[in-house]
Design an enzyme around this catalytic site. Sequence first.
Site: not given
Ligand code: COA
Length: 161
Positions: A17, A41, A90, A128
Site C-alpha cells: 500500500h 469485511k 498487483r 492484508s
Molecule cells: N499492497 C498490498 N496489498 C494490497 C495492495 C497493495 N498495493 N493493493 C491491494 N491490496 C490488498 C489489500 O491488502 C486487501 O487485502 P485483503 O482483502 O486481504 O484485506 C485487498 O488487496 C483489497 O484491499 P483494498 O485495496 O484495501 O481495497 P478494499 O477492497 O479493501 O477496499 C473500497 C475497497 C473500500 C475501496 C471499496 O469497498 C469502497 O469504495 N467502499 C465504499 C463503498 C462504495 O463506494 N462501494 C461501491 C464501490 S463500486
Amino acid sequence: MRHCIYPGTFDPITYGHLDVLGRAAKLFDRVTLAIAPSAGKTPLFTSAERVAMVGPNVAIFPNVAVVTFEGLLVEFAMAQKADAIIRGLRALSDFEFEFNMALMNRHLQPELETLFVMPNEQFSYTSSTLVKQVAKYGGDVSNFVPPNVAEALRRAYPQNR
Ligand code: COA
C-alpha cells in the site's frame, strides 16, 4: 491543485500500500488516504487503530492526509473535491474486481476518473489477509509491514508468541 483519493480497508496497511501511496504522492499535489471502516469485511483493527498505524508511515509525504470515510466512495471523493481515485493493480487477478469497481464508480459519478498504478513486483503477492494469517501463527511479517504494524499484529495475536 490535483487531488486524489487512495481508498481501501488498510487492515492493516502494508509496504505494498505504501508503495502505491508513494507513487500517488509523486503524481498528485495532494493525496487523501481514505480508510473504509469495513468494506464488507470483518476487520481485525478498528478504524481508529488503522488511522493510528498509518500515521507515522505517511509522515514522510508532506502532501498526504489520512481520514476515514463512510458511505459511497464517489460521494466522499466529490465532497473532498478530488480529481481522481487511485488504486493499485498487483496482478492480473486484481483486474476484474478493480475494473468492475471503476466502471460502477464512473457510472455513479462520470466526472471522477480512476487511475491505476502497479506497485513494485516484490509486493505482488502481499495482501492484508495473508499478512494477518502469517502473523497469527507466529510467522515473520517484517518484510511486508512497517515495524509499528508488525508490533500491533504481535499484540493482536499474543497466543502464538
Ligand atoms: N499492497 C498490498 N496489498 C494490497 C495492495 C497493495 N498495493 N493493493 C491491494 N491490496 C490488498 C489489500 O491488502 C486487501 O487485502 P485483503 O482483502 O486481504 O484485506 C485487498 O488487496 C483489497 O484491499 P483494498 O485495496 O484495501 O481495497 P478494499 O477492497 O479493501 O477496499 C473500497 C475497497 C473500500 C475501496 C471499496 O469497498 C469502497 O469504495 N467502499 C465504499 C463503498 C462504495 O463506494 N462501494 C461501491 C464501490 S463500486
